[in-house]
Design a protein around this motif. Structure first.
Motif, PDB file in Angstrom:
ATOM      1  N   GLU A   1       0.810  -1.216   0.000  1.00 50.16           N
ATOM      2  CA  GLU A   1       0.000   0.000   0.000  1.00 50.16           C
ATOM      3  C   GLU A   1       0.848   1.273   0.000  1.00 50.16           C
ATOM      4  N   TYR A   2       2.049   1.226  -0.566  1.00 50.45           N
ATOM      5  CA  TYR A   2       2.973   2.359  -0.518  1.00 50.45           C
ATOM      6  C   TYR A   2       2.385   3.644  -1.090  1.00 50.45           C
ATOM      7  N   ALA A   3       1.454   3.553  -2.028  1.00 52.43           N
ATOM      8  CA  ALA A   3       0.890   4.741  -2.667  1.00 52.43           C
ATOM      9  C   ALA A   3      -0.217   5.379  -1.834  1.00 52.43           C
ATOM     10  N   ARG A   4      -0.687   4.666  -0.829  1.00 52.83           N
ATOM     11  CA  ARG A   4      -1.712   5.195   0.078  1.00 52.83           C
ATOM     12  C   ARG A   4      -1.072   6.102   1.113  1.00 52.83           C
ATOM     13  N   PRO A   5      -1.834   7.024   1.682  1.00 46.93           N
ATOM     14  CA  PRO A   5      -1.282   7.797   2.799  1.00 46.93           C
ATOM     15  C   PRO A   5      -1.087   6.860   4.002  1.00 46.93           C
ATOM     16  N   LEU A   6       0.144   6.610   4.373  1.00 47.34           N
ATOM     17  CA  LEU A   6       0.450   5.749   5.514  1.00 47.34           C
ATOM     18  C   LEU A   6       1.217   6.558   6.545  1.00 47.34           C
ATOM     19  N   ASP A   7       0.867   6.359   7.807  1.00 43.20           N
ATOM     20  CA  ASP A   7       1.624   6.992   8.878  1.00 43.20           C
ATOM     21  C   ASP A   7       2.040   5.914   9.871  1.00 43.20           C
ATOM     22  N   VAL A   8       2.945   6.277  10.772  1.00 41.74           N
ATOM     23  CA  VAL A   8       3.486   5.297  11.715  1.00 41.74           C
ATOM     24  C   VAL A   8       2.384   4.684  12.590  1.00 41.74           C
ATOM     25  N   PRO A   9       1.414   5.456  13.102  1.00 48.03           N
ATOM     26  CA  PRO A   9       0.354   4.810  13.901  1.00 48.03           C
ATOM     27  C   PRO A   9      -0.416   3.735  13.131  1.00 48.03           C
ATOM     28  N   THR A  10      -0.670   3.965  11.852  1.00 43.32           N
ATOM     29  CA  THR A  10      -1.361   2.960  11.037  1.00 43.32           C
ATOM     30  C   THR A  10      -0.499   1.715  10.882  1.00 43.32           C
ATOM     31  N   MET A  11       0.783   1.922  10.594  1.00 42.41           N
ATOM     32  CA  MET A  11       1.696   0.781  10.459  1.00 42.41           C
ATOM     33  C   MET A  11       1.801   0.027  11.785  1.00 42.41           C
ATOM     34  N   ALA A  12       1.868   0.767  12.886  1.00 44.10           N
ATOM     35  CA  ALA A  12       1.988   0.149  14.207  1.00 44.10           C
ATOM     36  C   ALA A  12       0.755  -0.685  14.541  1.00 44.10           C
ATOM     37  N   ARG A  13      -0.417  -0.203  14.142  1.00 39.60           N
ATOM     38  CA  ARG A  13      -1.650  -0.987  14.380  1.00 39.60           C
ATOM     39  C   ARG A  13      -1.578  -2.326  13.662  1.00 39.60           C
ATOM     40  N   HIS A  14      -1.035  -2.345  12.471  1.00 40.97           N
ATOM     41  CA  HIS A  14      -0.900  -3.609  11.737  1.00 40.97           C
ATOM     42  C   HIS A  14       0.103  -4.548  12.402  1.00 40.97           C
ATOM     43  N   ALA A  15       1.050  -3.966  13.128  1.00 42.24           N
ATOM     44  CA  ALA A  15       2.048  -4.778  13.830  1.00 42.24           C
ATOM     45  C   ALA A  15       1.598  -5.097  15.262  1.00 42.24           C
ATOM     46  N   LEU A  16       0.410  -4.610  15.631  1.00 41.28           N
ATOM     47  CA  LEU A  16      -0.151  -4.825  16.975  1.00 41.28           C
ATOM     48  C   LEU A  16       0.787  -4.290  18.058  1.00 41.28           C
ATOM     49  N   MET A  17       1.349  -3.096  17.814  1.00 39.74           N
ATOM     50  CA  MET A  17       2.282  -2.470  18.751  1.00 39.74           C
ATOM     51  C   MET A  17       1.944  -0.991  18.887  1.00 39.74           C
ATOM     52  N   SER A  18       2.455  -0.389  19.961  1.00 38.61           N
ATOM     53  CA  SER A  18       2.346   1.059  20.091  1.00 38.61           C
ATOM     54  C   SER A  18       3.288   1.686  19.061  1.00 38.61           C
ATOM     55  N   SER A  19       3.046   2.942  18.729  1.00 35.26           N
ATOM     56  CA  SER A  19       3.856   3.606  17.703  1.00 35.26           C
ATOM     57  C   SER A  19       5.338   3.656  18.070  1.00 35.26           C
ATOM     58  N   GLY A  20       5.632   4.038  19.297  1.00 31.91           N
ATOM     59  CA  GLY A  20       7.030   4.141  19.718  1.00 31.91           C
ATOM     60  C   GLY A  20       7.735   2.799  19.715  1.00 31.91           C
ATOM     61  N   HIS A  21       7.073   1.790  20.277  1.00 32.06           N
ATOM     62  CA  HIS A  21       7.663   0.446  20.326  1.00 32.06           C
ATOM     63  C   HIS A  21       7.853  -0.094  18.907  1.00 32.06           C
ATOM     64  N   PHE A  22       6.848   0.118  18.071  1.00 29.47           N
ATOM     65  CA  PHE A  22       6.928  -0.331  16.681  1.00 29.47           C
ATOM     66  C   PHE A  22       8.125   0.307  15.969  1.00 29.47           C
ATOM     67  N   SER A  23       8.278   1.625  16.106  1.00 31.84           N
ATOM     68  CA  SER A  23       9.389   2.316  15.436  1.00 31.84           C
ATOM     69  C   SER A  23      10.738   1.772  15.891  1.00 31.84           C
ATOM     70  N   ARG A  24      10.897   1.558  17.191  1.00 33.67           N
ATOM     71  CA  ARG A  24      12.167   1.022  17.704  1.00 33.67           C
ATOM     72  C   ARG A  24      12.413  -0.398  17.207  1.00 33.67           C
ATOM     73  N   GLN A  25      11.387  -1.236  17.259  1.00 33.25           N
ATOM     74  CA  GLN A  25      11.535  -2.624  16.831  1.00 33.25           C
ATOM     75  C   GLN A  25      11.784  -2.728  15.323  1.00 33.25           C
ATOM     76  N   PHE A  26      11.086  -1.901  14.545  1.00 36.84           N
ATOM     77  CA  PHE A  26      11.257  -1.912  13.091  1.00 36.84           C
ATOM     78  C   PHE A  26      12.692  -1.533  12.739  1.00 36.84           C
ATOM     79  N   ARG A  27      13.191  -0.481  13.367  1.00 38.54           N
ATOM     80  CA  ARG A  27      14.561  -0.046  13.085  1.00 38.54           C
ATOM     81  C   ARG A  27      15.574  -1.114  13.480  1.00 38.54           C
ATOM     82  N   ALA A  28      15.342  -1.762  14.617  1.00 39.90           N
ATOM     83  CA  ALA A  28      16.259  -2.819  15.062  1.00 39.90           C
ATOM     84  C   ALA A  28      16.246  -3.993  14.090  1.00 39.90           C
TER      85      ALA A  28
END
Length: 148
Positions: free
Chosen positions: A22-49
């Motif tokens: 869905e790269y062409a859709r408007p995506l933000d970190v909270p939406t991505m985090a919901r798909h990962a079943l994580m909070s936004s901050g935790h998701f960002s840290r885990q994704f980067r790691a």
């Protein structure tokens, strides 16, 4: 790797698959985090790691990668920008130049027949955008071990 680590990777893969699909859709970190079943901050840290870059950086890299294919096919820079989900031509051009090393117009105007002649797996590798100076951006350069 613990079962919890494997579960986290599975959730992160869901979010990464969302970005790839869905790269062409408007995506933000909270939406991505919901798909990962994580909070936004935790998701960002885990994704980067796990993947070595932030979720937003991964999204923009995918958008630029898709835009490169559209530009090689002859689409205008503005149309490619809008098609891949970017809303600011200036931000798109800046990120494109940062990742590819040349402006979108210069990239579009360059000859790309060599890429068309390559096997798809090699074309994907050689056209994948990466920040200048990163190890993957030096593949094939003189003096680089991968060039031998």
């Amino acid at each position: 790797m613990t079962p919890e680590d494997l579960a986290n990777l599975e959730h992160l893969r869901r979010a990464r698959d969302l970005i790839d699909r869905e790269y062409a859709r408007p995506l933000d970190v909270p939406t991505m985090a919901r798909h990962a079943l994580m909070s936004s901050g935790h998701f960002s840290r885990q994704f980067r790691a796990a993947y070595g870059e932030t979720p937003y950086s991964y999204l923009m890299t995918r958008r630029i990668e898709r835009a490169m294919a559209l530009l090689r096919a002859g689409m205008s820079v503005t149309d490619a920008c809008m098609t891949v989900g970017c809303t600011s031509l200036g931000s798109f051009s800046s990120r494109f130049t940062e990742l590819v090393g040349e402006t979108p117009s210069a990239y579009r105007g360059r000859e790309h027949s060599a890429i068309a002649a390559m096997p798809a797996c090699m074309a994907k590798l050689s056209t994948r955008p990466s920040r200048a100076g990163s190890p993957s951006s030096r593949i094939g350069e003189a003096g680089d071990p991968a060039a031998a």
